[in-house]
Design a protein around this motif. Structure first.
Motif, PDB file in Angstrom:
ATOM      1  N   HIS A 216       9.924   9.228   1.624  1.00 53.83           N
ATOM      2  CA  HIS A 216       8.537   8.784   1.474  1.00 53.83           C
ATOM      3  C   HIS A 216       7.648   9.833   0.810  1.00 53.83           C
ATOM      4  O   HIS A 216       6.682   9.476   0.134  1.00 53.83           O
ATOM      5  CB  HIS A 216       7.951   8.349   2.828  1.00 53.83           C
TER       6      HIS A 216
ATOM      7  N   GLY B  79       8.204  -1.204   2.812  1.00 52.23           N
ATOM      8  CA  GLY B  79       6.843  -1.187   2.314  1.00 52.23           C
ATOM      9  C   GLY B  79       5.865  -1.486   3.434  1.00 52.23           C
ATOM     10  O   GLY B  79       6.168  -2.264   4.343  1.00 52.23           O
ATOM     11  N   ALA B  80       4.706  -0.849   3.352  1.00 51.32           N
ATOM     12  CA  ALA B  80       3.605  -1.164   4.257  1.00 51.32           C
ATOM     13  C   ALA B  80       2.672  -2.090   3.497  1.00 51.32           C
ATOM     14  O   ALA B  80       2.060  -1.705   2.503  1.00 51.32           O
ATOM     15  CB  ALA B  80       2.874   0.103   4.687  1.00 51.32           C
TER      16      ALA B  80
ATOM     17  N   GLN C  52       5.317  -5.390   7.536  1.00 48.87           N
ATOM     18  CA  GLN C  52       6.430  -4.650   6.951  1.00 48.87           C
ATOM     19  C   GLN C  52       7.158  -5.499   5.916  1.00 48.87           C
ATOM     20  O   GLN C  52       7.454  -6.666   6.143  1.00 48.87           O
ATOM     21  CB  GLN C  52       7.442  -4.235   8.022  1.00 48.87           C
TER      22      GLN C  52
ATOM     23  N   GLU D 293       0.803  -1.221   0.000  1.00 48.38           N
ATOM     24  CA  GLU D 293       0.000   0.000   0.000  1.00 48.38           C
ATOM     25  C   GLU D 293       0.840   1.277   0.000  1.00 48.38           C
ATOM     26  O   GLU D 293       0.411   2.288  -0.539  1.00 48.38           O
ATOM     27  CB  GLU D 293      -0.932   0.022   1.211  1.00 48.38           C
ATOM     28  N   GLN D 294       2.003   1.242   0.635  1.00 43.29           N
ATOM     29  CA  GLN D 294       2.867   2.417   0.711  1.00 43.29           C
ATOM     30  C   GLN D 294       4.320   1.957   0.681  1.00 43.29           C
ATOM     31  O   GLN D 294       4.610   0.813   1.018  1.00 43.29           O
ATOM     32  CB  GLN D 294       2.612   3.208   1.994  1.00 43.29           C
ATOM     33  N   ALA D 295       5.220   2.882   0.270  1.00 46.54           N
ATOM     34  CA  ALA D 295       6.638   2.522   0.189  1.00 46.54           C
ATOM     35  C   ALA D 295       7.503   3.719   0.547  1.00 46.54           C
ATOM     36  O   ALA D 295       7.069   4.868   0.503  1.00 46.54           O
ATOM     37  CB  ALA D 295       6.965   2.020  -1.209  1.00 46.54           C
ATOM     38  N   ASN D 296       8.753   3.422   0.896  1.00 46.94           N
ATOM     39  CA  ASN D 296       9.748   4.435   1.214  1.00 46.94           C
ATOM     40  C   ASN D 296      11.111   3.888   0.836  1.00 46.94           C
ATOM     41  O   ASN D 296      11.318   2.674   0.840  1.00 46.94           O
ATOM     42  CB  ASN D 296       9.713   4.785   2.704  1.00 46.94           C
TER      43      ASN D 296
ATOM     44  N   ARG E 187      -0.527  -4.918   3.508  1.00 45.63           N
ATOM     45  CA  ARG E 187      -1.750  -5.193   4.257  1.00 45.63           C
ATOM     46  C   ARG E 187      -2.271  -6.572   3.882  1.00 45.63           C
ATOM     47  O   ARG E 187      -2.441  -6.893   2.714  1.00 45.63           O
ATOM     48  CB  ARG E 187      -2.827  -4.144   3.993  1.00 45.63           C
TER      49      ARG E 187
ATOM     50  N   SER F  83       7.812   8.360  -5.991  1.00 46.02           N
ATOM     51  CA  SER F  83       6.636   8.190  -6.854  1.00 46.02           C
ATOM     52  C   SER F  83       6.398   6.729  -7.183  1.00 46.02           C
ATOM     53  O   SER F  83       5.260   6.292  -7.312  1.00 46.02           O
ATOM     54  CB  SER F  83       6.819   8.961  -8.164  1.00 46.02           C
ATOM     55  N   SER F  84       7.490   5.978  -7.366  1.00 47.10           N
ATOM     56  CA  SER F  84       7.366   4.548  -7.665  1.00 47.10           C
ATOM     57  C   SER F  84       8.676   3.849  -7.324  1.00 47.10           C
ATOM     58  O   SER F  84       9.732   4.478  -7.268  1.00 47.10           O
ATOM     59  CB  SER F  84       7.022   4.324  -9.141  1.00 47.10           C
TER      60      SER F  84
END
Length: 175
Positions: free
Chosen positions: A25, A91-92, A103, A9-12, A94, A29-30
């Motif tokens: 973060h 990465g988050a 994680q 769902e999200q990344a850094n 789910r 963008s990708s």
């Protein structure tokens, strides 16, 4: 039993380890983790009815990529020096069945081998594509479990903690 559906769902991404001062973060963008593709050699025996691509028990070059919005001074410094760096990607995830957040952590050691600025367009966000080359180390952990580990200099490949290369190292006399 069906495998769990786990979505990113999200990344850094960090240069180095997770120093909050170096977080990207907001600018990320990708990000694309490297493709895991085995090297094969084609063989068609003289009396064979089909060609076979035999695995040579090695992987093609690992080349992750990422895109940062805007300008990043550190990116231009890294492409200029060509120095080996460590990139840590978080990465988050789910679990869609339970809703639990997990994680993902990926560690890459390589250099920025490609830095491509976008064409300017006032209606689009401007950023830079980054390509990481000379990857000599890659690992992927999901929810604290090691899923994949590769280190070029030690000739180690592990999947889920199981060493896939120890027998070859023994046969070569390096272990």
């Amino acid at each position: 039993m069906a495998e769990k559906l786990i979505l990113l769902e999200q990344a850094n991404i960090f240069l180095g380890d997770a120093n909050p001062e170096d977080s990207n973060h907001i600018k990320l963008s990708s990000v694309a983790l490297p493709a895991l593709e085995r090297i094969t050699a084609s063989h068609l025996g003289g009396g064979a009815v089909a060609e076979v691509n035999w695995s040579m028990n090695a992987f093609r070059a690992l080349e992750p990529s990422f895109k940062l919005a805007g300008y990043a001074k550190s990116s231009y410094q890294q492409i200029a020096t060509g120095s080996m760096e460590r990139y840590t990607i978080y990465g988050a995830l789910r679990n869609k069945e339970t809703g639990k957040v997990l994680q993902a952590k990926s560690v890459v050691r390589g250099i920025i081998g490609r830095l491509a600025p976008d064409a300017f367009d006032r209606a689009s966000a401007f950023g830079h594509d980054h390509g990481v080359t000379e990857v000599t180390h890659y690992e992927l952990h999901v929810d604290g479990e090691e899923w994949f580990y590769l280190d070029y200099f030690t000739s180690v490949v592990r999947q889920f903690g199981n060493d896939q290369t120890q027998a070859a190292r023994v046969a070569l006399g390096i272990e």
